[in-house]
Design an enzyme around this catalytic site. Structure first.
Site, PDB file in Angstrom:
ATOM      1  N   HIS A 171     -34.244 -40.786  -3.498  1.00  9.77           N
ATOM      2  CA  HIS A 171     -34.252 -40.549  -2.051  1.00  9.77           C
ATOM      3  C   HIS A 171     -35.265 -41.422  -1.319  1.00  9.77           C
ATOM      4  O   HIS A 171     -35.540 -41.208  -0.140  1.00  9.77           O
ATOM      5  CB  HIS A 171     -34.525 -39.072  -1.752  1.00  9.77           C
ATOM      6  CG  HIS A 171     -35.625 -38.479  -2.570  1.00  9.77           C
ATOM      7  ND1 HIS A 171     -35.470 -37.329  -3.289  1.00  9.77           N
ATOM      8  CD2 HIS A 171     -36.895 -38.893  -2.804  1.00  9.77           C
ATOM      9  CE1 HIS A 171     -36.594 -37.042  -3.916  1.00  9.77           C
ATOM     10  NE2 HIS A 171     -37.466 -37.969  -3.630  1.00  9.77           N
ATOM     11  N   TYR A 257     -47.475 -50.248  -8.533  1.00  6.22           N
ATOM     12  CA  TYR A 257     -46.483 -51.196  -9.045  1.00  6.22           C
ATOM     13  C   TYR A 257     -46.928 -52.640  -8.862  1.00  6.22           C
ATOM     14  O   TYR A 257     -46.277 -53.561  -9.354  1.00  6.22           O
ATOM     15  CB  TYR A 257     -45.145 -51.032  -8.310  1.00  6.22           C
ATOM     16  CG  TYR A 257     -44.549 -49.655  -8.359  1.00  6.22           C
ATOM     17  CD1 TYR A 257     -44.764 -48.805  -9.439  1.00  6.22           C
ATOM     18  CD2 TYR A 257     -43.762 -49.188  -7.316  1.00  6.22           C
ATOM     19  CE1 TYR A 257     -44.224 -47.538  -9.466  1.00  6.22           C
ATOM     20  CE2 TYR A 257     -43.210 -47.919  -7.341  1.00  6.22           C
ATOM     21  CZ  TYR A 257     -43.454 -47.098  -8.426  1.00  6.22           C
ATOM     22  OH  TYR A 257     -42.908 -45.841  -8.453  1.00  6.22           O
TER      23      TYR A 257
END
Length: 485
Positions: A171, A257
């Protein structure tokens, strides 16, 4: 319509309830069957009681069954949804704790970085078990909808090695789109966008407000002027300024990340916000999930009482699953962003990678929009993660410890912080700590245990740069009351 939907990991009580109510919001789906399965009899009993209460309160015809025998739940299923967490909170705690002792501070640790890589090693053997059962006993052509992280690795394994028709669902795109709509003052249906990349590193490459293209400068100005997002999304805004495109993932996720924002402990607090776990808190998601588990355990009677409200009061969420099923079964077209094998959909990412990009679902299935080319900087960042994902998947399939260590070495944040010797020892430590969930490494773990008897690098006890303690039930109640007033 009558067909069977199996939910694996249904003991994820809140999320399973959302999927259940979403699917039953489709008028044609009032007579479907839900088969719930989980390894925890206790959690399974909670969700079965909860969904049965919703059914009985509203006089629904839906059928509900629950079993710890996964294969039985999958028999004849047309759709299989997975929201599992292999190893539970016990293994997850090690995903955060052990890397911290080597200086690696993660907010979530479930996609890449040290925790995400190990999470994939635990998940992939189980995902392949799911696929074997689906191929053996589910309805022919059954679709596997994977909600579990690490999204790309799990989906990669299911498609490439499990040979099951799989779509990965997240989502993040919807949530980022909601932010953009808010800062631009867009009303319902006034914002359109194309978002493409890989899961949790997807980029809004084209944004239109009432048909007008929104450029970088306007987007930066709108985010910096927002009183909340300007404080909570510092990493995302900085990336937007430098790359020219906004990223889907939350501030905390994105920061782990990349190799630039969490590598110096003294600078981490400059980039994060402690108003909520998702904005960068050390081990934030571990704390949040631990508190949620404790809440459901102690406050379940209140949760059960809440399930007695009329079904008309449930608002269908923007989770993809119910909309996909509706499109496949009724032909009502649904546009969303889905995780699938690339195969040329994004021209400048590897063909074997799992990408997240726009597609349309109808009676004919999932139809992806092909021929998208990412901006070079966005593609470069995605490729760094894809290389880690590929090695991690192959290591999980083969049980190759050397390849696992190379995957960890090439992880952007891990490689920015730890030396090769530290990474080799950290992987050994994580393998030993999580041996119960790593059957593919059974032959390698004794040697790892032996190496740890004479460690080559020193570690330290460190709680991270921005850690919060798990709150008690009383503290959570007080906070809920404060918000309610």
């Amino acid at each position: 319509m009558t067909f069977k939907i199996a939910i694996i990991g249904a003991g994820s009580v809140g999320f399973t309830r959302k999927l259940f109510t979403d699917i039953l919001s489709v008028p044609e789906f009032q007579d479907v069957e839900f088969a719930l399965t989980d390894i925890s009899e206790h959690n399974l009993s909670l969700i079965e009681k909860l969904l049965t209460r919703i059914k009985e309160t509203n006089g629904l015809k839906v059928r509900i069954s629950a079993t710890t025998e996964r294969r039985k739940a999958l028999e004849g299923a047309r759709y299989i949804l997975s929201c599992v967490r292999v190893g539970g909170l016990e293994a997850y705690a090690d995903d955060i704790r052990i890397p911290l002792s080597y200086g690696i501070d993660q907010c979530v640790g479930d996609t890449i970085c040290a925790g995400g890589i190990m999470y994939g090693q635990r998940n992939i053997p189980v995902i392949l078990d799911f696929c074997r059962d689906i191929n053996a006993v589910a309805e022919t052509g059954a679709k596997f909808l994977n909600y579990a992280n690490p999204m790309a690795m799990n989906t990669w394994a299911a498609i490439e090695y499990g040979k099951v028709d799989t779509i990965g669902l997240c989502h993040g795109v919807q949530h980022g789109g909601e932010q953009i709509a808010e800062i631009l003052g867009a009303g319902p249906g006034e914002l359109d966008f194309i978002c493409s990349g890989i899961n949790h590193q997807t980029w809004y490459v084209d944004i239109r407000l009432r048909g007008r293209k929104i450029g970088k400068d306007e987007l930066v100005a709108a985010f910096e002027a927002h009183p909340v997002f300007s404080q909570q999304e510092k990493v995302r805004i900085d990336v937007l300024k430098r790359f020219g495109f906004y990223s889907t993932e939350s501030n905390g996720h994105l920061s782990e990340y990349l190799p630039w924002y969490r590598k110096r402990p003294e600078e981490i607090t400059k980039w994060i916000d402690m108003s909520d776990w998702i904005h960068g808190e050390t081990g934030g998601y571990l704390r949040y999930t631990t508190e949620n588990r404790n809440w459901f355990e102690t406050e379940f009677p209140a949760v059960l009482k809440e399930a007695e409200k009329p079904f008309s009061q449930y608002k269908r969420s923007n989770e993809h699953a119910s909309h996909i099923l509706e499109a496949l079964e009724t032909g009502r077209v649904y546009r969303g962003h889905f995780n699938v094998k690339n195969s040329g959909i994004i021209t400048n990412l590897p063909s074997d990678a799992i990408i997240e990009s726009p597609g349309f679902v109808d009676r004919f299935g999932l139809n992806m929009a092909s021929g998208i080319t990412l901006p070079e900087g966005c593609a470069a960042t995605c490729i760094s993660s894809i290389n880690v994902q590929r090695m991690s998947v192959h290591a999980a399939i083969s049980g190759d410890v050397d390849l696992l260590k190379l995957a960890m070495l090439h992880d952007p944040l891990v490689g920015a912080i730890a030396s090769p010797e530290e990474i080799w020892q950290m992987v050994d430590e994580m393998l030993v700590a999580q041996a119960a969930w790593l059957p593919q490494y059974a032959d390698a773990i004794p040697a790892a245990r032996e190496r740890l008897k004479t460690p080559k690098v020193k570690t330290r006890e460190w709680s991270g740069s921005a850690r919060r303690a798990v709150r008690s039930i009383e503290e959570l109640k007080a906070e809920k009351l404060a918000h309610a007033s």
